[in-house]
Design a protein around this motif. Structure first.
Motif, PDB file in Angstrom:
ATOM      1  N   VAL A 181       0.834  -1.209   0.000  1.00 55.84           N
ATOM      2  CA  VAL A 181       0.000   0.000   0.000  1.00 55.84           C
ATOM      3  C   VAL A 181       0.866   1.256   0.000  1.00 55.84           C
ATOM      4  CG1 VAL A 181      -1.697   1.328   1.296  1.00 55.84           C
ATOM      5  CG2 VAL A 181      -1.937  -1.153   1.123  1.00 55.84           C
ATOM      6  N   LEU A 182       1.908   1.260   0.829  1.00 57.09           N
ATOM      7  CA  LEU A 182       2.800   2.421   0.887  1.00 57.09           C
ATOM      8  C   LEU A 182       3.530   2.616  -0.442  1.00 57.09           C
ATOM      9  CD1 LEU A 182       4.317   2.010   4.476  1.00 57.09           C
ATOM     10  CD2 LEU A 182       2.447   3.499   3.748  1.00 57.09           C
ATOM     11  N   ASP A 183       3.889   1.510  -1.095  1.00 57.38           N
ATOM     12  CA  ASP A 183       4.553   1.610  -2.394  1.00 57.38           C
ATOM     13  C   ASP A 183       3.643   2.249  -3.440  1.00 57.38           C
ATOM     14  OD1 ASP A 183       6.948   0.575  -1.551  1.00 57.38           O
ATOM     15  OD2 ASP A 183       6.508  -1.482  -2.178  1.00 57.38           O
ATOM     16  N   ILE A 184       2.348   2.030  -3.305  1.00 55.85           N
ATOM     17  CA  ILE A 184       1.396   2.647  -4.243  1.00 55.85           C
ATOM     18  C   ILE A 184       1.483   4.167  -4.130  1.00 55.85           C
ATOM     19  CG2 ILE A 184      -1.056   3.007  -4.726  1.00 55.85           C
ATOM     20  CD1 ILE A 184      -1.525   0.091  -3.985  1.00 55.85           C
ATOM     21  N   PHE A 185       1.478   4.665  -2.890  1.00 55.81           N
ATOM     22  CA  PHE A 185       1.533   6.117  -2.699  1.00 55.81           C
ATOM     23  C   PHE A 185       2.891   6.696  -3.105  1.00 55.81           C
ATOM     24  CE2 PHE A 185      -2.046   5.070   0.066  1.00 55.81           C
ATOM     25  CZ  PHE A 185      -2.925   6.085  -0.248  1.00 55.81           C
ATOM     26  N   ARG A 186       3.938   5.894  -3.011  1.00 52.31           N
ATOM     27  CA  ARG A 186       5.253   6.387  -3.432  1.00 52.31           C
ATOM     28  C   ARG A 186       5.437   6.324  -4.939  1.00 52.31           C
ATOM     29  NH1 ARG A 186       7.306   3.575   1.187  1.00 52.31           N
ATOM     30  NH2 ARG A 186       7.811   1.815  -0.159  1.00 52.31           N
ATOM     31  N   SER A 187       4.741   5.411  -5.583  1.00 57.89           N
ATOM     32  CA  SER A 187       4.978   5.159  -7.009  1.00 57.89           C
ATOM     33  C   SER A 187       4.108   5.999  -7.930  1.00 57.89           C
ATOM     34  CB  SER A 187       4.756   3.666  -7.311  1.00 57.89           C
ATOM     35  OG  SER A 187       5.595   2.849  -6.518  1.00 57.89           O
ATOM     36  N   ILE A 188       2.840   6.223  -7.542  1.00 52.86           N
ATOM     37  CA  ILE A 188       1.924   6.974  -8.405  1.00 52.86           C
ATOM     38  C   ILE A 188       2.176   8.467  -8.230  1.00 52.86           C
ATOM     39  CG2 ILE A 188      -0.500   7.486  -8.887  1.00 52.86           C
ATOM     40  CD1 ILE A 188      -1.202   4.719  -7.889  1.00 52.86           C
ATOM     41  N   PRO A 189       2.327   9.208  -9.322  1.00 48.49           N
ATOM     42  CA  PRO A 189       2.542  10.657  -9.212  1.00 48.49           C
ATOM     43  C   PRO A 189       1.468  11.325  -8.366  1.00 48.49           C
ATOM     44  CG  PRO A 189       2.914   9.939 -11.465  1.00 48.49           C
ATOM     45  CD  PRO A 189       2.367   8.749 -10.717  1.00 48.49           C
ATOM     46  N   LEU A 190       1.888  12.287  -7.566  1.00 43.55           N
ATOM     47  CA  LEU A 190       0.987  12.961  -6.641  1.00 43.55           C
ATOM     48  C   LEU A 190      -0.181  13.621  -7.369  1.00 43.55           C
ATOM     49  CD1 LEU A 190       0.305  13.855  -3.778  1.00 43.55           C
ATOM     50  CD2 LEU A 190       1.855  15.797  -4.085  1.00 43.55           C
ATOM     51  N   LEU A 191       0.077  14.171  -8.549  1.00 41.44           N
ATOM     52  CA  LEU A 191      -0.989  14.824  -9.310  1.00 41.44           C
ATOM     53  C   LEU A 191      -2.122  13.851  -9.612  1.00 41.44           C
ATOM     54  CD1 LEU A 191      -1.932  17.387 -10.807  1.00 41.44           C
ATOM     55  CD2 LEU A 191      -0.739  16.528 -12.829  1.00 41.44           C
ATOM     56  N   ILE A 192      -1.776  12.631 -10.001  1.00 46.85           N
ATOM     57  CA  ILE A 192      -2.782  11.617 -10.309  1.00 46.85           C
ATOM     58  C   ILE A 192      -3.527  11.219  -9.041  1.00 46.85           C
ATOM     59  CG2 ILE A 192      -3.125   9.253 -11.144  1.00 46.85           C
ATOM     60  CD1 ILE A 192      -0.769   9.652 -13.002  1.00 46.85           C
ATOM     61  N   GLN A 193      -2.816  11.091  -7.924  1.00 47.40           N
ATOM     62  CA  GLN A 193      -3.467  10.752  -6.655  1.00 47.40           C
ATOM     63  C   GLN A 193      -4.501  11.799  -6.269  1.00 47.40           C
ATOM     64  OE1 GLN A 193      -0.870   9.527  -3.391  1.00 47.40           O
ATOM     65  NE2 GLN A 193       0.772   9.085  -4.834  1.00 47.40           N
ATOM     66  N   LEU A 194      -4.159  13.060  -6.439  1.00 45.39           N
ATOM     67  CA  LEU A 194      -5.081  14.134  -6.084  1.00 45.39           C
ATOM     68  C   LEU A 194      -6.325  14.107  -6.954  1.00 45.39           C
ATOM     69  CD1 LEU A 194      -2.456  16.978  -5.579  1.00 45.39           C
ATOM     70  CD2 LEU A 194      -4.005  16.129  -3.815  1.00 45.39           C
TER      71      LEU A 194
END
Length: 217
Positions: free
Chosen positions: A57-70
């Motif tokens: 789960v933590l790797d997902i947040f580190r790997s996906i660009p922050l812009l896409i997460q937002l």
């Protein structure tokens, strides 16, 4: 003679944007650090095998660009779940999780840097796990992790410029609004950079001061 259409009201608008940047950064770094410490200790304590789901789960947040997460979080929470959260709330949630993912690695690395001999000596003296973590591990791990944590905090402050996609008017967005209206990009970007410097420089210097002080102890 230098001529500009920039007014005191415009500067105040930029200052308000800087205030929003500080607010988003402070909330995200504080709660992200708390979660990061918890996640980092869990990952170290239970080992890589049992911590694999959390690590994934933590790797997902580190790997996906922050812009896409937002963008995805704003769409999912607002459109799918219909929670009616403000852009500021969504931004803080995403940045908190983003920060915690990186902070967990910093904490885990700091704990691993503490010599096992010290921990064994502490346990042989009758210390409990909690006493060992509080009195031995965390003080030493903090010294190791502090430079990386300072870098993370400054990085989150700069990454907060992306929260404009969830309708949060922070420093960079307020600068872009004024650029569109005044058509003075060089001046406004220079002022924007000055605001970022004013915000980040004290944090960097304070971190350097603590690091130097601890290294002399």
């Amino acid at each position: 003679m230098f001529d500009t259409a920039l007014t005191a009201k415009d500067l105040w608008f930029l200052a308000q944007g800087a205030g929003m940047t500080i607010l988003v950064t402070a909330i995200s770094v504080f709660f992200g650090t708390v979660l990061g410490i918890i996640f980092g200790v869990i990952r170290y304590q239970i080992g890589p095998y049992w911590a694999a789901p959390l690590t994934f789960v933590l790797d997902i947040f580190r790997s996906i660009p922050l812009l896409i997460q937002l963008v995805l979080a704003y769409a999912f929470l607002g459109t799918v779940l219909r929670l009616g959260l403000s852009g500021l709330t969504v931004a803080c949630i995403v940045l908190t999780l983003y920060t915690s993912a990186y902070c967990a690695e910093i904490v885990r690395g700091g704990i691993e840097a503490v010599p096992l001999t010290l921990r064994r000596a502490a346990r042989s003296l009758g210390m409990t796990w909690g006493q060992d973590m509080r009195s031995i591990v965390m003080p030493l791990a903090t010294r190791v992790a502090l430079p990386s944590w300072i870098g993370l905090a400054l990085g989150v402050m700069k990454d907060s410029a992306l929260v404009y996609v969830v309708q949060v008017v922070e420093l960079l967005k307020s600068t872009q609004i004024l650029i569109t209206r005044l058509q003075e990009p060089l001046l406004l970007l220079t002022i924007c950079g000055a605001f970022y410097f004013i915000i980040s420089f004290p944090v960097a210097r304070f971190g350097g001061y603590l690091e130097k002080r601890w290294s002399n102890d």
